[in-house]
Design a protein around this motif. Sequence first.
Motif, PDB file in Angstrom:
ATOM      1  N   LYS A 396       0.767  -1.364  -0.120  1.00 28.85           N
ATOM      2  CA  LYS A 396      -0.056  -0.174  -0.014  1.00 28.85           C
ATOM      3  C   LYS A 396       0.928   1.370  -0.052  1.00 28.85           C
ATOM      4  CE  LYS A 396      -4.413  -1.631   0.951  1.00 28.85           C
ATOM      5  NZ  LYS A 396      -4.122  -3.114   0.389  1.00 28.85           N
ATOM      6  N   GLY A 397       0.319   2.225  -0.792  1.00 23.94           N
ATOM      7  CA  GLY A 397       1.004   3.674  -0.622  1.00 23.94           C
ATOM      8  C   GLY A 397       2.349   3.828  -0.748  1.00 23.94           C
ATOM      9  N   VAL A 398       3.308   4.092   0.182  1.00 27.29           N
ATOM     10  CA  VAL A 398       4.902   4.438   0.070  1.00 27.29           C
ATOM     11  C   VAL A 398       5.450   2.855  -0.350  1.00 27.29           C
ATOM     12  CG1 VAL A 398       5.664   4.153   2.209  1.00 27.29           C
ATOM     13  CG2 VAL A 398       6.202   6.078   0.628  1.00 27.29           C
ATOM     14  N   GLN A 399       4.742   1.945   0.212  1.00 24.86           N
ATOM     15  CA  GLN A 399       5.350   0.486  -0.070  1.00 24.86           C
ATOM     16  C   GLN A 399       5.586  -0.043  -1.477  1.00 24.86           C
ATOM     17  OE1 GLN A 399       3.103  -1.971   2.535  1.00 24.86           O
ATOM     18  NE2 GLN A 399       4.378  -1.962   4.162  1.00 24.86           N
ATOM     19  N   ILE A 400       4.339   0.633  -2.243  1.00 25.18           N
ATOM     20  CA  ILE A 400       4.602   0.154  -3.685  1.00 25.18           C
ATOM     21  C   ILE A 400       5.831   0.701  -4.344  1.00 25.18           C
ATOM     22  CG2 ILE A 400       3.488   0.804  -6.089  1.00 25.18           C
ATOM     23  CD1 ILE A 400       0.958   0.922  -4.645  1.00 25.18           C
ATOM     24  N   GLY A 401       6.294   1.846  -4.258  1.00 28.01           N
ATOM     25  CA  GLY A 401       7.765   2.310  -4.769  1.00 28.01           C
ATOM     26  C   GLY A 401       8.934   1.529  -4.099  1.00 28.01           C
TER      27      GLY A 401
END
Length: 526
Positions: A396-401
């Motif tokens: 999710k969110g920042v973890q995708i990058g």
Amino acid sequence: MMQQESLVEYGARRVIITITAIFCALLEIVDTTIVNVALNDMRGNLGATMSEIGWVVTAYAIGNVIIIPMTSWLAQQFGRRNYFAVSIVMFTISSFLCGNASTLWELILFRFIQGVGGGALLVTSQTIITESYPLEKRGMAQAIYGMGVIIGPTLGPPLGGYIVDNYAWPYIFYINIPIGVIATLLTLQFVRSPKFAEKKAANEIDWWGIGFLAMAVGALQYVLERGQEDDWFNDSTVTVLTVMSVLGFFFFVWRELMYKNPIVELRVLKNGNLRIGTVLSFIMGFGLYGSTFIIPLYTQGIMGWTATQSGMLMIPAALMTAFMMPIIGKMLEKGVPQQYLIAVGMISFFVYSFWGYKIITPDTGEDAFFWMLIVRGVGMGMLFIPITALALSSLKGVQIGQGAAFTGMARQLGGSFGIALITTFVSRRNDLHRTDLVSKLDVNNPEVMNRVHQVQNSFIHKGMDPQTALQSAYQSLEYTITRQQTVLSYMDVFLYLGVMFLIFTPLVLLVKRNKAQGKLDASAMH
């Protein structure tokens, strides 16, 4: 969740953002392979040896691999849109400087800078595309991105061959400039940055982490690219850099797990899907770059084709992959489990490799490759999107990058390992096959002597004196042995690559369905 949803785009905006991101990914990947066919011209032009000119490829790869794991952090630090735009500008300016380089070391320096700019393009464009689509359309988003990533390495050689045959090598860098300018303007106009946490002050930045990471992956990339040529551990530089790389990785992991603001968030690897996806990305990089590397060597070295002919051979496979991508994206959206698609992709890759093992001889016709490469195109399509979708499915969110950075780095390193291992393997197998072939050529064997006399007579008919004709007959025999031993080594490469993919197939099927479908394990929520 709100922060993530806010980045979803609709209509024309989404189309423009997608096209911009794909062009940037293509720029970076085409540049990884486009140079290969121009190395000979560069070498003559800059007065370099073969091993020196290899640095033009190595420097770019080192720049790439160092920056990829840091991209997520840099995007948070400077804002994703600004970081992406600066990377494109950096890539574009260094492309111009590469084309203008007048000495080899200038070219190598600018290629390194180009690699640093380019590494960001790959991972950030993946994150931008993923976050611009709603969750249920993620499979399609990965399919669109995957088209760029798979077609890129294949487009490089024919495009490079055409430019080198018709213009001059600097133009392989100059063609990046107009695309770079347009991509920069579109990025500044359309791409949005997510709201990240506060930027870190300079004294909070993980400088040690950056240092250890650059040392570890930079040294590793050098060892992989140069190992075979410099005779591996018999060369003191390779030995020292291997030790540096191991120590660098050790201290880097220790530092990242201890420091409160790490440059690379290793804890995201607690997510089981991402771990599996990273391993599979490594294997896929190994197969993708390894097989793209061996076929031109075979067609140009053994069959005597031109660079353009060799490049054109790969086009149908790339088109097949492009054709497969949206179909697979749709299958994922309909809920077909990713691991089934990956398993079919791995088996397709095995079929392609085994087919290659069966058909290559010192004079295989061009037609023989067509269906074999189509199977490769199907296999690559079925591997790329499901692997990426599996890896990022429960982030999710920042973890995708952060997750995209791991899979991107694994794919690049897989490619470097693949090429390094294949070159070493081919040279070792060459010696083995040579010994074997020569042992069968007994001067007391009437068949062998008959063959030599036949060739000698054909040279005498062409007007040579008997002694010179005999010398030429032995030379011709030597040439035949060299070709034969090389072909046998390439056959081995195909066979072992295929077997590797076959061995990993059951492991993919062991991935639990519920996790793959996006249930978040508690450990990943932090």
